[in-house]
Design an enzyme around this catalytic site. Structure first.
Site, PDB file in Angstrom:
ATOM      1  CG  ASP A   1     -22.246-125.813  40.208  1.00  0.00           C
ATOM      2  OD1 ASP A   1     -22.379-124.821  39.517  1.00  0.00           O
ATOM      3  OD2 ASP A   1     -21.981-125.281  41.988  1.00  0.00           O
TER       4      ASP A   1
ATOM      5  NE  ARG B   1     -20.306-124.215  34.938  1.00  0.00           N
ATOM      6  CZ  ARG B   1     -20.129-124.004  36.813  1.00  0.00           C
ATOM      7  NH1 ARG B   1     -19.406-123.204  37.561  1.00  0.00           N
ATOM      8  NH2 ARG B   1     -21.026-124.407  37.354  1.00  0.00           N
TER       9      ARG B   1
ATOM     10  CD1 TRP C   1     -17.072-124.068  43.813  1.00  0.00           C
ATOM     11  CD2 TRP C   1     -17.400-122.551  45.189  1.00  0.00           C
ATOM     12  NE1 TRP C   1     -18.567-123.872  44.554  1.00  0.00           N
ATOM     13  CE2 TRP C   1     -18.474-123.363  45.150  1.00  0.00           C
ATOM     14  CE3 TRP C   1     -17.380-121.356  46.680  1.00  0.00           C
ATOM     15  CZ2 TRP C   1     -19.116-122.688  46.555  1.00  0.00           C
ATOM     16  CZ3 TRP C   1     -18.364-121.431  47.532  1.00  0.00           C
ATOM     17  CH2 TRP C   1     -19.343-122.025  47.232  1.00  0.00           C
TER      18      TRP C   1
ATOM     19  CG  ASP D   1     -19.071-116.297  46.566  1.00  0.00           C
ATOM     20  OD1 ASP D   1     -19.357-115.587  47.261  1.00  0.00           O
ATOM     21  OD2 ASP D   1     -20.445-117.059  46.613  1.00  0.00           O
TER      22      ASP D   1
ATOM     23  CE  LYS E   1     -17.559-119.247  38.780  1.00  0.00           C
ATOM     24  NZ  LYS E   1     -16.956-120.557  39.290  1.00  0.00           N
TER      25      LYS E   1
ATOM     26  CB  CYS F   1     -24.014-118.962  44.989  1.00  0.00           C
ATOM     27  SG  CYS F   1     -23.997-118.364  43.070  1.00  0.00           S
TER      28      CYS F   1
ATOM     29  CG  ASP G   1     -22.277-118.217  40.168  1.00  0.00           C
ATOM     30  OD1 ASP G   1     -22.499-118.363  39.059  1.00  0.00           O
ATOM     31  OD2 ASP G   1     -20.983-118.451  41.618  1.00  0.00           O
TER      32      ASP G   1
ATOM     33  CD1 TRP H   1     -23.625-122.250  37.016  1.00  0.00           C
ATOM     34  CD2 TRP H   1     -26.257-121.747  37.836  1.00  0.00           C
ATOM     35  NE1 TRP H   1     -23.499-121.195  38.718  1.00  0.00           N
ATOM     36  CE2 TRP H   1     -24.909-120.920  38.702  1.00  0.00           C
ATOM     37  CE3 TRP H   1     -27.277-121.531  37.759  1.00  0.00           C
ATOM     38  CZ2 TRP H   1     -25.841-120.767  39.669  1.00  0.00           C
ATOM     39  CZ3 TRP H   1     -27.955-120.897  38.773  1.00  0.00           C
ATOM     40  CH2 TRP H   1     -27.017-120.104  39.814  1.00  0.00           C
TER      41      TRP H   1
HETATM   42  C1  GLA Z   1     -22.219-121.612  41.363  1.00  0.00           C
HETATM   43  C2  GLA Z   1     -20.983-121.407  40.634  1.00  0.00           C
HETATM   44  C3  GLA Z   1     -19.951-122.158  41.800  1.00  0.00           C
HETATM   45  C4  GLA Z   1     -19.175-121.894  42.783  1.00  0.00           C
HETATM   46  C5  GLA Z   1     -20.137-120.990  43.446  1.00  0.00           C
HETATM   47  C6  GLA Z   1     -19.808-120.371  44.662  1.00  0.00           C
HETATM   48  O1  GLA Z   1     -22.738-122.537  42.360  1.00  0.00           O
HETATM   49  O2  GLA Z   1     -21.489-122.143  39.901  1.00  0.00           O
HETATM   50  O3  GLA Z   1     -18.625-122.074  40.718  1.00  0.00           O
HETATM   51  O4  GLA Z   1     -18.673-120.597  42.227  1.00  0.00           O
HETATM   52  O5  GLA Z   1     -21.342-120.538  43.057  1.00  0.00           O
HETATM   53  O6  GLA Z   1     -21.126-119.966  45.595  1.00  0.00           O
END
Ligand code: GLA
Length: 383
Positions: free
Chosen positions: A183, A179, A13, A49, A124, A98, A126, A161
Site C-alpha cells: 500500500d 497490484r 480508500w 472496503d 477490486k 482487510c 483484495d 500487493w
Molecule cells: C488493503 C488494500 C488497500 C485497501 C485496504 C482496504 O490494504 O491494499 O488498497 O483496499 O486493504 O481495507
C-alpha cells in the site's frame, strides 16, 4: 472484456477509509462528471472496503451497510451511471476483507452474480484473511472466471500487493490490472519507494492486464486515511508523471471536493495522460543506471509510442537538485544513425534539439521532466 489502455478513475480508500456513504459517492460522481475528470479519462468511481454489513443475508448474499447506503448499491450504481461514469466495488479473496467484513472466499460466483445485478463495472479484489493452504493464484482465477461468466462486463482489479510474485501469475487470472506493490501512504518516501520497486514488474505488464502501482496520493497533503506526512507539489507531480509514463492504472485517491488548483491541473494534464493511454502500450525501459552520467541513479525511462515518438522521463526523488546526462546511444539512437531527438517537455512546452549525442539537464528536488521526442535529422553544421 478487453481493456485496451490502463484504467483510470477514483477510489475512496486513500482519503475516506471507513468514512464512506451514499451522499459522498454522489458528490464525487458530480465532480468527476462536471469538473473535467471524466472527460480526461477518469471513468471508474470505486467504493473500496467498508461498504458491507458484517453478515451476509440468509441467501448468502453480501448486504450493503444499511446506514451508509440506505438505498442499496444498485441505487448508487444507477446514480454513477447517470453521470456517464462506471461504478466499482471492493471485495477480498479471503474469508474477510482487510477491515474485517465478509470476504468472497467460497462465495465467488454468488458475489459476482450479485455485483452484476447491481450494475457493478469494476471489482477490486483484495488479499487479506486467505485460509491456510489455499492457493493464491487459484483464488484469483476463481473470481476471474466468476466475473467472466457473470453476464456483465466487470473489470477485474486484483489486489494481492505483489505478494507471491503476483507478476508471474496475474495474467492467468483474468485480472485486467494487478497490484504489484504494497500500500502507498501519503508521503514522499512512499512515492519514491514505490517508484524504485516497479522496474521488476514492467516486463510483465501488458495491454489488457496492467501492473498497478497503487492508487495515487496526489493532492492529499497529509489529509485522510493514508496520511503519513504528505508530500510537496513537486513530488505529487513526479508521482503522477511516473505512474503515467510507466503505464500504471491512474486511480485518484484525493478528496476531489477540496483539491488544490495545482494538483487538479496535475491530474488533468492531457499530454501526460496521452502518454499513459498510448495505444501501443510498449514497455518502458530504464536508461538511467548509476554511472558518471547519473551519479545517484535517478530513474530515467524511455518508451516508444505508437506515433514513432519516444517518451523520455527523468525523475528526481531526492532533496538535492539533480544534474544529469543521458547519452542517446542508451536508447539505441547512436549518432551514426544520422538522427537525433527534438524534445518537447510536456509540463512546460519547452523544446530543445540534442546536437552532440547527449541530453543534459538539471532537475529541481523531487521534480521531474517528461519529454515527448521526435526523431529528426542530425544537423552536423550545428555541432
Ligand atoms: C488493503 C488494500 C488497500 C485497501 C485496504 C482496504 O490494504 O491494499 O488498497 O483496499 O486493504 O481495507
Amino acid at each position: 472484456m478487453i481493456v485496451k489502455t490502463p484504467p483510470m478513475g477514483w477510489n475512496s480508500w486513500n482519503t475516506f477509509g471507513h468514512d464512506i456513504n451514499e451522499q459522498l459517492i454522489f458528490e464525487i460522481a458530480d465532480i468527476m462528471a462536471d469538473e473535467g475528470y471524466l472527460q480526461a479519462g477518469y471513468e471508474y468511481l470505486v467504493v473500496d472496503d467498508c461498504w458491507q454489513e458484517m453478515v451476509r443475508d440468509r441467501n448468502g448474499r453480501l448486504v450493503p451497510d444499511r446506514k451508509k447506503f440506505p438505498n442499496g448499491m444498485k441505487a448508487v450504481a444507477d446514480y454513477v451511471h447517470s453521470k456517464g461514469l462506471k461504478f466499482g466495488i471492493y471485495s477480498c479473496a479471503g474469508q474477510l476483507t482487510c477491515e474485517g467484513f465478509p470476504g468472497s472466499y467460497e462465495h465467488e460466483f454468488i458475489d459476482a452474480a450479485t455485483f452484476a445485478e447491481w450494475g457493478v463495472d469494476f471489482l477490486k479484489y483484495d488479499f487479506c484473511f486467505k485460509p491456510k493452504g489455499a492457493d493464491t493464484a487459484c483464488l484469483y482465477r476463481r473470481m476471474g472466471m466468476a466475473l467472466a461468466n457473470c453476464g456483465r462486463d466487470i473489470l477485474f482489479s486484483g489486489c494481492s500487493w505483489g505478494a507471491e510474485e503476483t507478476r508471474k501469475w496475474a495474467k492467468t487470472t483474468g485480472a485486467h490490472m494487478w497490484r504489484c506493490t504494497g500500500d502507498m501512504v501519503d508521503s514522499g518516501a512512499s512515492i519514491k519507494d514505490h517508484a524504485y520497486q516497479v522496474d521488476r514488474d514492467l516486463k510483465y505488464s501488458a495491454m489488457g492486464s496492467y501492473a498497478d502501482f497503487d492508487m495515487m496520493v496526489v493532492g492529499m497533503y497529509d489529509k485522510g486515511n493514508v496520511s503519513s506526512g504528505g508530500a510537496t507539489t513537486a513530488a505529487y507531480k513526479s508521482h503522477f508523471t511516473f505512474w503515467s509514463h510507466l503505464g500504471s492504472p491512474l486511480m485518484i485517491g484525493a478528496d476531489l471536493r477540496n483539491i488544490s488548483k495545482e494538483c487538479k491541473d496535475i491530474l488533468l494534464n492531457s499530454d501526460v495522460i496521452a502518454i499513459n493511454q498510448d495505444p501501443a502500450f510498449w514497455q518502458p525501459y530504464e536508461i538511467g543506471q548509476i554511472g558518471t552520467w547519473n551519479p545517484k541513479g535517478n530513474p530515467v525511462y524511455c518508451k516508444l509510442l505508437a506515433s514513432g515518438e519516444l517518451a523520455i522521463g527523468i525523475y528526481n526523488f531526492y532533496d538535492d537538485e539533480a544534474s544529469l546526462s543521458t547519452p542517446l546511444d542508451r536508447i539505441g539512437l547512436n549518432m551514426s544513425t544520422g538522427k537525433t531527438l527534438e524534445m518537447t517537455e510536456v509540463w512546460t512546452g519547452e523544446k530543445e534539439i540534442v546536437h552532440n549525442g547527449v541530453h543534459s539537464t538539471k532537475i529541481a528536488p523531487w521534480d521531474c521532466k517528461l519529454y515527448r521526442c521526435k526523431i529528426v535529422d542530425l544537423q552536423y553544421g550545428e555541432l
